[in-house]
Design a protein around this motif. Sequence first.
Motif, PDB file in Angstrom:
ATOM      1  N   GLY A  23       6.359   8.703   9.065  1.00  0.00           N
ATOM      2  CA  GLY A  23       5.645   9.832   8.743  1.00  0.00           C
ATOM      3  C   GLY A  23       4.658  10.341   7.723  1.00  0.00           C
ATOM      4  O   GLY A  23       3.826  10.782   7.438  1.00  0.00           O
ATOM      5  N   THR A  24       5.261   9.292   6.659  1.00  0.00           N
ATOM      6  CA  THR A  24       4.244   9.674   5.397  1.00  0.00           C
ATOM      7  C   THR A  24       2.529   9.474   5.489  1.00  0.00           C
ATOM      8  O   THR A  24       2.521   7.908   6.035  1.00  0.00           O
ATOM      9  CB  THR A  24       4.594   9.206   4.155  1.00  0.00           C
ATOM     10  N   SER A  25       2.074  10.758   5.607  1.00  0.00           N
ATOM     11  CA  SER A  25       0.300  10.569   5.580  1.00  0.00           C
ATOM     12  C   SER A  25      -0.824  11.188   5.059  1.00  0.00           C
ATOM     13  O   SER A  25       0.286  12.101   4.276  1.00  0.00           O
ATOM     14  CB  SER A  25       0.233  10.154   7.105  1.00  0.00           C
ATOM     15  N   THR A  26      -1.834  11.237   5.703  1.00  0.00           N
ATOM     16  CA  THR A  26      -2.965  11.504   4.616  1.00  0.00           C
ATOM     17  C   THR A  26      -2.199  13.179   5.323  1.00  0.00           C
ATOM     18  O   THR A  26      -3.008  14.437   4.250  1.00  0.00           O
ATOM     19  CB  THR A  26      -4.100  11.829   4.649  1.00  0.00           C
ATOM     20  N   ASN A  27      -1.676  13.416   5.981  1.00  0.00           N
ATOM     21  CA  ASN A  27      -1.546  14.705   6.508  1.00  0.00           C
ATOM     22  C   ASN A  27      -0.358  15.278   6.140  1.00  0.00           C
ATOM     23  O   ASN A  27      -0.466  16.775   5.636  1.00  0.00           O
ATOM     24  CB  ASN A  27      -1.477  14.539   8.445  1.00  0.00           C
ATOM     25  N   PRO A  58     -10.438   2.268   5.394  1.00  0.00           N
ATOM     26  CA  PRO A  58     -10.550   4.062   6.029  1.00  0.00           C
ATOM     27  C   PRO A  58      -9.290   4.268   7.377  1.00  0.00           C
ATOM     28  O   PRO A  58      -9.209   5.363   7.246  1.00  0.00           O
ATOM     29  CB  PRO A  58     -11.997   3.801   6.633  1.00  0.00           C
ATOM     30  N   ASN A  59      -8.584   3.326   7.217  1.00  0.00           N
ATOM     31  CA  ASN A  59      -7.612   3.118   8.901  1.00  0.00           C
ATOM     32  C   ASN A  59      -6.731   3.571   8.185  1.00  0.00           C
ATOM     33  O   ASN A  59      -5.602   3.477   8.347  1.00  0.00           O
ATOM     34  CB  ASN A  59      -7.867   2.217   9.149  1.00  0.00           C
ATOM     35  N   LEU A  60      -6.231   2.988   6.675  1.00  0.00           N
ATOM     36  CA  LEU A  60      -4.945   3.126   6.153  1.00  0.00           C
ATOM     37  C   LEU A  60      -4.408   4.517   5.674  1.00  0.00           C
ATOM     38  O   LEU A  60      -3.996   4.293   4.524  1.00  0.00           O
ATOM     39  CB  LEU A  60      -5.034   2.243   4.696  1.00  0.00           C
ATOM     40  N   LEU A  61      -4.132   5.095   6.313  1.00  0.00           N
ATOM     41  CA  LEU A  61      -3.693   6.693   6.028  1.00  0.00           C
ATOM     42  C   LEU A  61      -2.814   7.238   6.660  1.00  0.00           C
ATOM     43  O   LEU A  61      -2.849   7.734   6.482  1.00  0.00           O
ATOM     44  CB  LEU A  61      -5.183   7.898   6.806  1.00  0.00           C
ATOM     45  N   ASN A  62      -1.815   5.894   6.235  1.00  0.00           N
ATOM     46  CA  ASN A  62      -0.375   6.420   6.306  1.00  0.00           C
ATOM     47  C   ASN A  62       0.708   5.300   6.313  1.00  0.00           C
ATOM     48  O   ASN A  62       0.521   3.949   5.851  1.00  0.00           O
ATOM     49  CB  ASN A  62       0.296   6.618   7.917  1.00  0.00           C
ATOM     50  N   TYR A  63       1.924   5.674   5.920  1.00  0.00           N
ATOM     51  CA  TYR A  63       2.649   4.517   5.512  1.00  0.00           C
ATOM     52  C   TYR A  63       2.546   3.266   5.742  1.00  0.00           C
ATOM     53  O   TYR A  63       3.011   2.258   5.780  1.00  0.00           O
ATOM     54  CB  TYR A  63       4.452   4.425   5.200  1.00  0.00           C
ATOM     55  N   SER A  64       3.289   4.125   7.546  1.00  0.00           N
ATOM     56  CA  SER A  64       2.626   2.929   8.356  1.00  0.00           C
ATOM     57  C   SER A  64       1.714   1.487   8.816  1.00  0.00           C
ATOM     58  O   SER A  64       1.617   0.565   8.476  1.00  0.00           O
ATOM     59  CB  SER A  64       3.441   2.268   9.541  1.00  0.00           C
ATOM     60  N   ALA A  65       0.535   2.075   8.778  1.00  0.00           N
ATOM     61  CA  ALA A  65      -0.559   1.433   8.109  1.00  0.00           C
ATOM     62  C   ALA A  65      -0.210   0.631   7.291  1.00  0.00           C
ATOM     63  O   ALA A  65      -0.887  -0.608   7.713  1.00  0.00           O
ATOM     64  CB  ALA A  65      -1.705   2.424   8.616  1.00  0.00           C
ATOM     65  N   LEU A  66      -0.310   0.636   6.061  1.00  0.00           N
ATOM     66  CA  LEU A  66       0.072   0.230   4.816  1.00  0.00           C
ATOM     67  C   LEU A  66       0.646  -0.521   4.925  1.00  0.00           C
ATOM     68  O   LEU A  66       0.580  -1.767   4.051  1.00  0.00           O
ATOM     69  CB  LEU A  66      -0.156   1.160   3.567  1.00  0.00           C
TER      70      LEU A  66
END
Length: 76
Positions: A23-27, A58-66
């Motif tokens: 759940g870790t993200s820019t938000n 620009p789409n790498l805005l959370n841990y899961s995506a990274l």
Amino acid sequence: MSDAIKEVMAQVLQVDAASIDEGTSTNSVERWDSLRHMQLILALEDEFGIQFPDEMIPNLLNYSALDAAVSTLKSD
């Protein structure tokens, strides 16, 4: 590899690595602004010897995506 990603994130974002999860993200991380985002991208590229395509960043805005992006690029 995910532990290493969390360590890099923790250093750049100045948070505890144990607090980083799906759940870790820019938000959810106040310090994760546009400048730290680029610092994070560069740090991950250095750590893993990869290069993120510009259109992916620009789409790498959370841990899961990274995590998914690093895994994909490392396997290439």
